[in-house]
Motif scaffolding. Structure first.
Motif, PDB file in Angstrom:
ATOM      1  N   PHE A 239      36.062  22.707 -69.953  1.00  0.00           N
ATOM      2  CA  PHE A 239      35.436  22.568 -68.646  1.00  0.00           C
ATOM      3  C   PHE A 239      34.916  23.934 -68.205  1.00  0.00           C
ATOM      4  N   PRO A 240      33.648  24.085 -67.858  1.00  0.00           N
ATOM      5  CA  PRO A 240      32.599  23.080 -68.033  1.00  0.00           C
ATOM      6  C   PRO A 240      32.345  22.809 -69.510  1.00  0.00           C
ATOM      7  N   SER A 241      31.556  21.790 -69.798  1.00  0.00           N
ATOM      8  CA  SER A 241      31.484  21.335 -71.187  1.00  0.00           C
ATOM      9  C   SER A 241      30.749  22.337 -72.070  1.00  0.00           C
ATOM     10  N   TYR A 242      29.901  23.169 -71.477  1.00  0.00           N
ATOM     11  CA  TYR A 242      29.403  24.352 -72.194  1.00  0.00           C
ATOM     12  C   TYR A 242      29.086  25.411 -71.160  1.00  0.00           C
ATOM     13  N   SER A 243      29.013  26.644 -71.600  1.00  0.00           N
ATOM     14  CA  SER A 243      28.847  27.756 -70.673  1.00  0.00           C
ATOM     15  C   SER A 243      28.022  28.835 -71.353  1.00  0.00           C
ATOM     16  N   ASN A 244      27.977  29.990 -70.747  1.00  0.00           N
ATOM     17  CA  ASN A 244      27.253  31.111 -71.365  1.00  0.00           C
ATOM     18  C   ASN A 244      28.120  31.869 -72.371  1.00  0.00           C
ATOM     19  N   ALA A 245      29.290  31.340 -72.687  1.00  0.00           N
ATOM     20  CA  ALA A 245      30.199  32.034 -73.604  1.00  0.00           C
ATOM     21  C   ALA A 245      29.670  31.978 -75.042  1.00  0.00           C
ATOM     22  N   PRO A 246      30.102  32.938 -75.890  1.00  0.00           N
ATOM     23  CA  PRO A 246      29.664  32.959 -77.284  1.00  0.00           C
ATOM     24  C   PRO A 246      30.101  31.710 -78.042  1.00  0.00           C
ATOM     25  N   PHE A 247      29.244  31.279 -78.970  1.00  0.00           N
ATOM     26  CA  PHE A 247      29.548  30.138 -79.841  1.00  0.00           C
ATOM     27  C   PHE A 247      29.361  30.580 -81.286  1.00  0.00           C
ATOM     28  N   GLY A 248      30.278  30.128 -82.129  1.00  0.00           N
ATOM     29  CA  GLY A 248      30.146  30.463 -83.545  1.00  0.00           C
ATOM     30  C   GLY A 248      30.563  31.884 -83.856  1.00  0.00           C
ATOM     31  N   ALA A 249      31.195  32.544 -82.911  1.00  0.00           N
ATOM     32  CA  ALA A 249      31.725  33.891 -83.131  1.00  0.00           C
ATOM     33  C   ALA A 249      32.992  33.771 -83.990  1.00  0.00           C
ATOM     34  N   PRO A 250      33.578  34.892 -84.420  1.00  0.00           N
ATOM     35  CA  PRO A 250      34.769  34.815 -85.271  1.00  0.00           C
ATOM     36  C   PRO A 250      35.882  33.958 -84.648  1.00  0.00           C
ATOM     37  N   GLY A 251      36.423  33.050 -85.442  1.00  0.00           N
ATOM     38  CA  GLY A 251      37.457  32.137 -84.957  1.00  0.00           C
ATOM     39  C   GLY A 251      36.974  30.695 -85.047  1.00  0.00           C
ATOM     40  N   LEU A 252      37.530  29.849 -84.184  1.00  0.00           N
ATOM     41  CA  LEU A 252      37.285  28.407 -84.229  1.00  0.00           C
ATOM     42  C   LEU A 252      36.369  27.961 -83.085  1.00  0.00           C
ATOM     43  N   SER A 253      35.206  27.406 -83.426  1.00  0.00           N
ATOM     44  CA  SER A 253      34.305  26.841 -82.419  1.00  0.00           C
ATOM     45  C   SER A 253      34.209  25.340 -82.632  1.00  0.00           C
ATOM     46  N   ILE A 254      34.185  24.595 -81.519  1.00  0.00           N
ATOM     47  CA  ILE A 254      34.099  23.128 -81.604  1.00  0.00           C
ATOM     48  C   ILE A 254      32.787  22.654 -80.986  1.00  0.00           C
ATOM     49  N   LEU A 255      32.140  21.697 -81.653  1.00  0.00           N
ATOM     50  CA  LEU A 255      30.878  21.140 -81.175  1.00  0.00           C
ATOM     51  C   LEU A 255      30.950  19.622 -81.264  1.00  0.00           C
ATOM     52  N   ASP A 256      30.945  18.964 -80.114  1.00  0.00           N
ATOM     53  CA  ASP A 256      31.133  17.507 -80.034  1.00  0.00           C
ATOM     54  C   ASP A 256      29.906  16.937 -79.346  1.00  0.00           C
ATOM     55  N   PHE A 257      29.133  16.091 -80.021  1.00  0.00           N
ATOM     56  CA  PHE A 257      27.901  15.589 -79.414  1.00  0.00           C
ATOM     57  C   PHE A 257      27.560  14.197 -79.920  1.00  0.00           C
ATOM     58  N   GLY A 258      26.647  13.551 -79.210  1.00  0.00           N
ATOM     59  CA  GLY A 258      26.196  12.222 -79.594  1.00  0.00           C
ATOM     60  C   GLY A 258      24.738  12.050 -79.253  1.00  0.00           C
ATOM     61  N   VAL A 259      24.066  11.233 -80.035  1.00  0.00           N
ATOM     62  CA  VAL A 259      22.638  10.989 -79.878  1.00  0.00           C
ATOM     63  C   VAL A 259      22.460   9.511 -79.565  1.00  0.00           C
ATOM     64  N   ARG A 260      21.655   9.204 -78.540  1.00  0.00           N
ATOM     65  CA  ARG A 260      21.511   7.812 -78.114  1.00  0.00           C
ATOM     66  C   ARG A 260      20.127   7.281 -78.509  1.00  0.00           C
ATOM     67  N   VAL A 261      20.112   6.135 -79.167  1.00  0.00           N
ATOM     68  CA  VAL A 261      18.862   5.471 -79.535  1.00  0.00           C
ATOM     69  C   VAL A 261      18.912   4.053 -78.982  1.00  0.00           C
ATOM     70  N   ASP A 262      17.942   3.717 -78.134  1.00  0.00           N
ATOM     71  CA  ASP A 262      17.899   2.389 -77.507  1.00  0.00           C
ATOM     72  C   ASP A 262      19.244   2.018 -76.894  1.00  0.00           C
ATOM     73  N   GLY A 263      19.938   2.989 -76.362  1.00  0.00           N
ATOM     74  CA  GLY A 263      21.195   2.716 -75.665  1.00  0.00           C
ATOM     75  C   GLY A 263      22.425   2.971 -76.508  1.00  0.00           C
ATOM     76  N   TYR A 264      22.285   2.988 -77.848  1.00  0.00           N
ATOM     77  CA  TYR A 264      23.452   3.076 -78.733  1.00  0.00           C
ATOM     78  C   TYR A 264      23.689   4.512 -79.167  1.00  0.00           C
ATOM     79  N   THR A 265      24.921   4.970 -78.985  1.00  0.00           N
ATOM     80  CA  THR A 265      25.205   6.381 -79.226  1.00  0.00           C
ATOM     81  C   THR A 265      25.979   6.613 -80.513  1.00  0.00           C
ATOM     82  N   SER A 266      25.764   7.788 -81.083  1.00  0.00           N
ATOM     83  CA  SER A 266      26.654   8.323 -82.107  1.00  0.00           C
ATOM     84  C   SER A 266      27.645   9.235 -81.382  1.00  0.00           C
ATOM     85  N   ASP A 267      28.647   9.742 -82.102  1.00  0.00           N
ATOM     86  CA  ASP A 267      29.642  10.633 -81.495  1.00  0.00           C
ATOM     87  C   ASP A 267      30.326  11.384 -82.625  1.00  0.00           C
ATOM     88  N   VAL A 268      29.984  12.651 -82.794  1.00  0.00           N
ATOM     89  CA  VAL A 268      30.557  13.439 -83.889  1.00  0.00           C
ATOM     90  C   VAL A 268      31.087  14.776 -83.371  1.00  0.00           C
TER      91      VAL A 268
END
Lengths: 397, 397
Positions: A239-268
Motif C-alpha cells: 500500500f499504495p499498490s505502486y509508488s516512486n520507490a525503486p523496482f528491480g533493485a538488488p533483492g526481491l521485487s514482486i509484480l502482480d498484474f492482470g490484463v482484461r479482454v472483453d471483461g475477462y482478466t488474467s492474473d499473474v
C-alpha cells in the motif's frame, strides 16, 4: 453508437432465459441483480452486457428490465427487453425496484391476513442479492407488501455463480486473448528489468504494463497493478499498490498484474530477483517453487479445490512457514471469483470442474527479507490442465 | 519498519476516544468497523490509520482491537491498543468478530429467558455497520447469544460520518496539498493538450497525471482517471475509463481526475475544446458555465445542501435540459462522501457547515454532441468559500 455483437447478444439471451427458467422452477416471481458504487456485481455484465452501474430485474416470465445510470452506455452495450433510465426513478434504487416490479405486474398488496410461515405465504416471491443489508431488507419488505422479499443462500446467485464458474467458449476465448497479451508483457518486463540499472521505479513498470496492454487491444487492466520493489515486497498487497520507490533493485521485487479482454482478466505474479540473496531469502524462493509444483501436481477434475492448498500447506509447514493468503481463486469477469483454493471453510465444498479458470499463487513474506510470490492462470478441461500464462521467478545477476 | 507519525497517532487516539465516549453515552458495549474486499470503509483508516483490509473493534471501555489481513502493514501504520493477525482467526470475519468480542469480556450467554423488546433486553449491545447483510445479521445474532446485535441508522456510523464531514486541521492540510498538486497538473495538462496535434491518446493523458502526481509526492490517485476524447465524452463515466482513443481532438474532451495525499483526495474535471463547436455544443458549454456560477453563488454556511443543486436545475430546466447526476459530493478519505449536493432525498436534510470540503460539478451529455463537465473542489470555513482547485473549460483554436 454501436450495438452489442451478435455473439454477446446470443450469450446474454441464453443466460437470461436459463435464469428465468430456474426462477420458474423455484416458484419465484423475479430476481434482482444490481451493480452500483460500493455494491458491485459483475453478474450484471454477464447477464446483459452492461458493464457497470445499473439495476437488472429478471422475471420468471422471461422478461428482462434494465435500469442504467448511464442510458447512453446502455443503448450501446446492453441486451435487455426493456431499458428505462435511472433518472425516471429519481436515481433511487428503492424507487426503481418498486417501480419496475409494479410495472411488471407485482400486486401492490394482497388481501387477507398475511401468513407467517414463508412456505405457505401466498404472495409472489422476489429474490434479492445475498449481500442485501438487513436495513434494506426491512425497508423492501415494507415497500413491497404484495411480495415476499427473499434473501437467501443458496439461491439465484448460487445458480449464477455455478454457471459463471464454468466458462463457455466465448469466455475461454477472451481469457486466452488476455493470457496471450499477458505472456507478451511477461517477456517484455523481464527484458526491461534485466536491462535496467538501479533507476527503474515501481510506477514506471506499472505504466508500461497498462500502456502495452492497451496497445495490444486489452480493454484495460484486471485490477490495479501491484509493483513492490525490495523495500516493500514484504507486503502481501503493498500500500499504495505502486509508488516512486525503486523496482528491480538488488533483492526481491514482486509484480502482480492482470490484463482484461472483453471483461475477462488474467492474473499473474512475477518475482524478480537481482543479485545475490541471503541463505534465508534463497530458502523462501525455493519453498515457493516447491509449493507451486506441488499445487500444479494436485490439479485434477473431480478433486476437491482444497487439495492443492493442502499440498502447499504441507510444504510450508514442514519448513515452519505459513502462507497468509489463499492459494488461488477463480478469475473471469471478477478478479476474485469461485472457486477459492484454500484449506479452510467454503472451498471444502467445491470440486474442480471442466471449464474452470483459476490462479495458483503460493507466496511467502517477511518484513526483513522481502516477499516471493509466483502466480499463473490455469484452465481445466477434459483434455487436461492448461497453464495459460507464463509468469516466472526471474533471476538477474 | 516505520511507525505512524505523532500527529496521526494523536488524531487516531482522539477519534477512538470520542467514539468510545459516544458508545458509553449510548449504552453500547462495542462497535465494529471493517474494510474488506467488496465491503470497503475508509472509516477504518480514519480511526486507526490502517489503510485497508482489517477489522477494528472499538469498546465503550476505551480499548481498540485491530485484526489486520496484513500484519506487517499494520505494524508499520496502525494505531490501536491491540493488533492481532487475521490468520489467528483463520482469516474468517465471523471467527474474528466472535473471538475479539469474547476476549473483550462479552458474555457467551445470558441466563434466563430472552426479552423480545430490544429496549428492555439486558444483554450488552454490539453495533455493526448499516451495510451488514440480512444473512450476516441472522448469523451474528446466532453466534453471539450473549449480545444484542444491532444494525441501525442513525447509529455510530452517523456519529463517524458527522465527524468526518467536518475536516480538522490535519485533514485540510492534506487536502490543500492534494489541491496544489492538482493545480500544477491542470496547468501542465492544458499545455500538453494545446501543444499536441491530433495524436494524443486518452491513456497518455491518464498516465501523465499519475506519473506527475507521484513525482510531486502524492500517495496515488484518488480514483481511476476518466479521460474521454470527443468520441466518448457523451458518457457520464466512460467505460473503460480511458482507452487508446484520441484525446483533445476536435470537439469536446472530458478529463476527470483526483490526486491523493495522505489519504485525502482532490476531484476535478476539465473540459477541453478543440476547434469550432456547433451552435448546439456551444449552448451546452454555456449552460454548464452558467450552472457552475449559479452553484458557487449559492454556497453559504447554514444553507441546505440542496440549494446549489436547485439553482442548477433551474438553469438547465429553463433550457429544456436535465443533468443525469448529482451536482457534487463531499471528498476526503472517500472520493464520494457526505454531503451530497442534489435536489432530492437525503441531501434535503444536510446543511453546509464550516470545515466541509466538496465538489461542484455540473455537466451535460449528448450521444451526438459529446459531453461538458466542469468540476472544482470547495472548502467552506467561517472565513468564507475557498475554491481549492483551478480546473477549467479550456478552448484551443
Amino acid at each position: 453508437l454501436s450495438r452489442p455483437s451478435e455473439e454477446l447478444t446470443r450469450a446474454c439471451r441464453r443466460r437470461q432465459a436459463e435464469l428465468s427458467a430456474w426462477l420458474t422452477e423455484q416458484g419465484l416471481f423475479a430476481c434482482v441483480v444490481d451493480d452500483f458504487e460500493n455494491q458491485r456485481s459483475n453478474s450484471l455484465r454477464w447477464l446483459c452486457g452492461q458493464p457497470t452501474d445499473a439495476l437488472l430485474v429478471i422475471l420468471a416470465s422471461g422478461k428482462s428490465i434494465l435500469v442504467p445510470w448511464d442510458i447512453n452506455l446502455a443503448n450501446e452495450r446492453a441486451v435487455a427487453d426493456q431499458i428505462v433510465p435511472y433518472t425516471d426513478y429519481k436515481r433511487s434504487f428503492r424507487e426503481a425496484v418498486i417501480g419496475v416490479l409494479r410495472e411488471s405486474g407485482l400486486p401492490q398488496r394482497v388481501g387477507g391476513p398475511r401468513e407467517t410461515d414463508p412456505a405457505s405465504d401466498p404472495r409472489p416471491r422476489v429474490a434479492f442479492p445475498a449481500r442485501t443489508s438487513h436495513l434494506r431488507y426491512l425497508e423492501l419488505s415494507g415497500d413491497l407488501p404484495g411480495a415476499l422479499v427473499e434473501v437467501s443462500t443458496p439461491g439465484y446467485e448460487s445458480f449464477i455463480t455455478e454457471k459463471r464458474n464454468v466458462k463457455d467458449g466465448m469466455e475461454i476465448a477472451a481469457t486466452r486473448r488476455a493470457a496471450a497479451i499477458t505472456n507478451e508483457l511477461v517477456d517484455l518486463l523481464e527484458e526491461i528489468v534485466r536491462g535496467s540499472g538501479d533507476g527503474l521505479r515501481e510506477i514506471e513498470v506499472a505504466q508500461i504494463i497498462e500502456r502495452e496492454a492497451l496497445a495490444r487491444g486489452a480493454e484495460g487492466l484486471g485490477f490495479e497493478t501491484l509493483a513492490a520493489g525490495p523495500a516493500r515486497s514484504w507486503a502481501i498487497h503493498p500500500f499504495p499498490s505502486y509508488s516512486n520507490a525503486p523496482f528491480g533493485a538488488p533483492g526481491l521485487s514482486i509484480l502482480d498484474f492482470g490484463v482484461r479482454v472483453d471483461g475477462y482478466t488474467s492474473d499473474v505474479t512475477m518475482t524478480l530477483i537481482r543479485g545475490e540473496l541471503s541463505a534465508e531469502q534463497e530458502r523462501m524462493v525455493s519453498l515457493v517453487e516447491q509449493a507451486y509444483s506441488a499445487a500444479v501436481g494436485a490439479l485434477r477434475i473431480g478433486a476437491s479445490c482444497r487439495e492443492p492448498a493442502l499440498r502447499v500447506e504441507e510444504v510450508f509447514s514442514a519448513a515452519g512457514q505459513r502462507m497468509p493468503h489463499s492459494l488461488g481463486h477463480g478469475i473471469g469477469l471478477d478478479t476474485h471469483e469461485s472457486p477459492v483454493l484454500r484449506t479452510q471453510l467454503e472451498s471444502s465444498e467445491s470440486t474442480f470442474l471442466s471449464g474452470m479458470v483459476f490462479t495458483i499463487e503460493p507466496g511467502l513474506y517477511d518484513p526483513r527479507l522481502g516477499g516471493v510470490r509466483w502466480e499463473n492462470d490455469v484452465l481445466l478441461t477434459d483434455a487436461g490442465v492448461t497453464i495459460l500464462t507464463q509468469a516466472r521467478i526471474v533471476r538477474i545477476p
